[in-house]
Every structure is written in C-alpha cells, then in structure tokens.
Scaffold this active site. Sequence first.
Site, short mmCIF file in Angstrom:
data_model
loop_
_atom_site.label_atom_id
_atom_site.label_comp_id
_atom_site.label_asym_id
_atom_site.label_seq_id
_atom_site.Cartn_x
_atom_site.Cartn_y
_atom_site.Cartn_z
N TYR A 8 29.10 118.07 -23.92
CA TYR A 8 30.19 118.47 -24.82
C TYR A 8 30.54 119.94 -24.78
O TYR A 8 31.48 120.38 -25.42
CB TYR A 8 29.84 118.07 -26.26
CG TYR A 8 29.46 116.62 -26.39
CD1 TYR A 8 30.28 115.62 -25.88
CD2 TYR A 8 28.28 116.25 -27.02
CE1 TYR A 8 29.95 114.28 -25.99
CE2 TYR A 8 27.94 114.91 -27.14
CZ TYR A 8 28.77 113.94 -26.62
OH TYR A 8 28.44 112.61 -26.73
N GLU A 52 28.76 124.17 -24.15
CA GLU A 52 27.66 125.07 -23.80
C GLU A 52 26.87 125.42 -25.06
O GLU A 52 27.43 125.47 -26.16
CB GLU A 52 28.22 126.36 -23.22
CG GLU A 52 28.84 126.19 -21.86
CD GLU A 52 29.49 127.46 -21.36
OE1 GLU A 52 29.75 127.52 -20.15
OE2 GLU A 52 29.72 128.38 -22.17
N ASP A 110 21.91 108.59 -29.02
CA ASP A 110 21.82 109.37 -27.77
C ASP A 110 20.46 110.06 -27.69
O ASP A 110 20.34 111.23 -27.32
CB ASP A 110 22.96 110.39 -27.70
CG ASP A 110 23.14 110.93 -26.28
OD1 ASP A 110 22.58 110.32 -25.34
OD2 ASP A 110 23.83 111.95 -26.11
P1 ADP Z 1 25.16 118.49 -25.74
O1 ADP Z 1 25.71 117.81 -26.92
O2 ADP Z 1 26.20 119.19 -24.96
O3 ADP Z 1 24.23 117.65 -24.96
P2 ADP Z 1 22.85 119.66 -26.90
O4 ADP Z 1 22.88 119.90 -28.36
O5 ADP Z 1 22.13 118.47 -26.47
O6 ADP Z 1 24.31 119.69 -26.34
O7 ADP Z 1 22.25 120.95 -26.21
C1 ADP Z 1 22.25 121.07 -24.83
C2 ADP Z 1 21.02 121.83 -24.39
O8 ADP Z 1 21.03 123.13 -24.95
C3 ADP Z 1 19.72 121.21 -24.86
O9 ADP Z 1 19.25 120.24 -23.99
C4 ADP Z 1 18.81 122.42 -24.93
O10 ADP Z 1 18.29 122.69 -23.65
C5 ADP Z 1 19.73 123.54 -25.32
N1 ADP Z 1 19.69 123.71 -26.80
C6 ADP Z 1 20.45 123.09 -27.67
N2 ADP Z 1 20.17 123.47 -28.90
C7 ADP Z 1 19.19 124.37 -28.81
C8 ADP Z 1 18.44 125.14 -29.75
N3 ADP Z 1 18.67 125.04 -31.02
N4 ADP Z 1 17.48 125.96 -29.33
C9 ADP Z 1 17.23 126.05 -28.02
N5 ADP Z 1 17.90 125.36 -27.08
C10 ADP Z 1 18.87 124.53 -27.46
MG MG Z 2 22.70 116.73 -25.69
#
Ligand code: ADP
Ligand code: MG
Length: 560
Positions: A265, A267, A382
Amino acid sequence: MKRKFWFIVIYKYLLITYANGEIEGRSLDGHEESLDFGINNINERREIPIQNSVQQNPRYRCYSCEYSDCYDTELRKTHLCQNALQCWKSTTREVNGIVRVSRGCTTHDKIPFCLSNTSAPGKPENGRYSIECCTGDYCNDGDFPEILDFHEDDVTRGQIGNDKIKLSMAIFGPVVFISLLAIVVIYFMRKNHQKRLLATRSKQDPETYYASDDLLRATSAGDSTLREYLQHSVTSGSGSGLPLLVQRTLAKQVTLVDCIGRGRYGEVWRGIWHGENVAVKIFFSRDEESWKRETEIYSTALLRHENILGYIGSDMTSRNSCTQLWLLTNYYPFGSLFDYLNRMSLNHNDMMQICLSVANGLVHLHTEIFGTEGKPAIAHRDLKSKNILVKPNGVCAIADFGLAVTHSQVTGKLDLGTNPKVGTKRYMAPEVLDETINMKCFEALRRADIYALGLIFWEVGRRTLSGGIAEDYKVPYYDVVPNDPSFEDMRKVVCGDNYRPCIPNRWSSDMLLATLSKLMRECWHQNPNVRLPALRIKKTLLKLASTDSKVRLDYEEECV
Ligand code: ADP
Ligand code: MG
C-alpha cells in the site's frame, strides 16, 4: 426678635452649664464664688463680679441699637442706655442665613453672657451668635464680633462623619459580605458542576471527553504530554490514538528520516515526532481505502493492547496538489518478524515469547468485548510474518489492518469495509483459495486467520535452535511455488495437493518444537472447523511454556 435672641442666649447658657457641670455656684442670686464656662480666660474669670456686689460695682453708659440702626452714626448719639454692668455688642446669624447686629447694656440678669470681655460664640438650635462684652462707657462701639465656629460644630461634623461611615458600613457591609458569599458559593458550585460533567462525559461519550479536556492538555504541553495521553489511553483501555483535532496537524510535526519498509500500500518511514522515533506509513493516494480502513480499525475502542501495534494517529494532507495519507504508529527498530527471523535464530524462550505474543494479540483481536465501551471482534485477513513487528523485548505486535473486518454480536453487524483488495496469496487459507469461504460468516474469517497463524508458527519453528541447529529462514511453500505466486499456483498446492510446509525431523526430538508442530497442523487443517480458536492456541502455548523450566515469559501472569 430681641426677645428671641435673649431666649437663645439663655438657652445656650443653661445647656452649657448643665452639660459641663463645672459651675460651682449656680444661683444667680449672688451666692456663687466662681463661675466657669470653660471658654474664658482664668485670670479674667477671677475679676468677674459676683452677684452680691452687683450693687457696688461701677455702672456704664453704652450704645444701644438694633439691626441696621447700629451702623448709623447719628442714631448712635441718641440711642443710648445706662446703668449697665457691662456694655455688649453682638452678631447673630439666623438659620435662614440673615445676619443681624445689636448693641446694648448688660443688666445683672444678663451678666452670665458677659462674664468676660471676650467673645462668646454659640449655636442655639435656631441660629448662631457671637457676643462681646466690655466695661467702660461706650466701650461697645466699633466693629461687631464675627461669628466664630464653635467646637461643637466640629464635634457635630465629626459625629456626622462618623454617622456617615456607620451608615455606609451598614449599607455596604452586608452588600460586600453577600457578594463575597455569592462568589464563594458560585465558585464551589462551578467546580462541582465541572466534576460531574467530566464524570458523565467520560462515562457516556469518551470521544467528546478526549476531544476537549485531554486535547487541551496534549496540545499545550508538548511531546511528553502527548506521550502521557497515549499512555493514558493504553492504561484506560479506551479508543486508541490521539484526538482527531491533534491528528490533523500530525504531518506538519513529523520529520521523515529513512524508509524502513515497502508494502503493498505504500512506504513505511522512520520519522521523528516530538523528539521520538515513530513509524510513518505513507499510503499511495490510490489506496485511500486502505488508509481509511486502517485508521478506522486503529480507532476502535479498546483496541490498544500490548500485542497490537501502538497507534498514534492519522493525517491527510495535500502536498504539491498531491493527497498524502499518513498513519503514525510506534516504531520498533527490529522491524517485522520476517526481517527478524531472517537475521536471527531463536532459543526456546524467544520462540515461546514470539508465538505466545502473536497468539495473545490474535485472541484480543478476535474477541468481542461487551458493554457500553465494548470492542467488536476483528478478523485480520492478512496475517503474515511481514505484518508482525518485533518489539525490543522480543515480544510481538500485530500490524497492518488495511484488510481487517469487524463484527459485533450485539448489533449483528459485519463490517467488511469497502477495500477491494484481498490478502497475501501465500498465506491464504484453502477455503479462500477455492472461494468456498462464506464471507458473510465472521467465524469463517477468524478461521482463515488461524490458518495463517499456523504458517507463521512454522516460520518461527524453523529458526528455533534444538541441539544447536536451526533451519534457514524460508517463506511458507518456498519449495513448491515461485516468488510472488499466482492465485492459481497457490490453489493447486494448498487445495488441489492438500500440501503443507514440511516439518523437519529434528523437531520431533525437541519437546517444544514437537508440540508446536502439532499445534500448527491443527491451525492449517484443510477443514476450517477443525482449526483451533486463538484462545485455545494461547492456552496450549502457555501450558507448554510452563513445562520448560528454561522458558521465562515476561508477561506470563498477564496471559494466564
Ligand atoms: P503494508 O500495508 O504496505 O504492507 P506494513 O504496515 O505491513 O505496510 O509495513 C510494511 C513494512 O514496514 C513492514 O513489514 C515492516 O518491515 C515495516 N514497518 C511497518 N511498521 C513498522 C513499525 N512500526 N516499526 C518498524 N517497522 C515497521
Ligand atoms: Mg503489510
């Protein structure tokens, strides 16, 4: 008029005499030895003739006149009187302000007013006068005495002043007292009212409550208070995130530092917000639905939990005519479980910590909390190692709620959201892949989450050391499907072949890994109805942890 004057004079004399009580000989018959009016010179007083000797005293001739005649020099020669003990001249001012003058002879019955040659000012009830007496023929010539202010005036004026003060105090005293009383009463009533208002607000309308009082607290005192606010909402278990008004300015308050992840979705960046690290998920503008959904889910009352990613707030801004959708959460430097497992192998304790915390978070998510401030049941849809974050203490938190679905038994409402996206194919349950799942049945969605949980346990199990050995990190079905498998690839393997990830032989000789493998099989079972509910998994893990003396869980008691 003359009679009136003398009446006044006598009246005044009696008044002074009886008031002072200083007259030693009071009779006008001539038996007094001395008289004292308190206004005369003592030496002169001794010369005052006493009544007995009146006959022997010399007699004088005096001018005699009244009113305007007194200024007429011709009349003065003809208007005379004689045989006087003393001559006198006087000025009187009547109450109507008219001043009159007169001269004449003092006979023995009027002598008290001429006991000295000095003036004798007075203030009878109906006017003022001043009198001068003298001895000697025609000594009462010349200017008339002026009317002097008698000290009684001062006394009276003083009394009037005192009376005025008393009167003012009588009027204003009670007014001031009542006003003060009213202020105190109103102050306490208002305090009481405010207390009751806050109590009712926090009971009935938590949203309003946070948007008013806590908002003020948060914005006025800077970062630590905002942290406190979040802390407060954690401990109170209320809806997560900052008040909406604060969230509207979040983007302006954050400095982006480095990109830490890329998902479907958008970065994820590490940012600095009020001096602290935060994770900023920046959605592609085409993915507004995901942003909306995630914001909605994070704002759910009572979502805050140790094993759910801590939410700070969301903001929608416009930069260079581009819509920016931000979601702020706590930042965890270890990143996702996927990243963590790629880097680290685990001991039993780490393994149990991770598995239990994920199960614990899922129990909280899947469970509906009843009551006025209840929480709906939430299915993640998910669940995968990339959507689980590892906290510095090795405990996990579930993240990425872009596809989550809520359900409330109370209202009977299943909220699927409007996001057209589906979950990650690799982690899709067989009933999702063959599309036999009843999307209107919330329980079915919960069971699809359990399937994914089984796969996550497998990923964790591979990295857990037993006899000093652990497998490399691998994604589920790494051996049977290509990178970025298609829906068809997955369906063939999972539904067609009924294939599941391999369980290495070494696990069977390790009590924890053996039990974990049994558990994961029950999670990814082809038949969703056979899959264990999250609470059962959590309890099994807790029991397992208690059998191994090396396993020490930080939050063991909380989880029981
Ligand atoms: P998407 O919805 O695009 O998949 P995510 O929320 O899953 O986004 O986040 C994508 C990646 O970003 C995660 O797999 C992780 O590696 C990193 N990430 C997301 N949130 C955090 C956080 N709060 N702290 C550290 N890394 C994070
Ligand atoms: Mg994700």
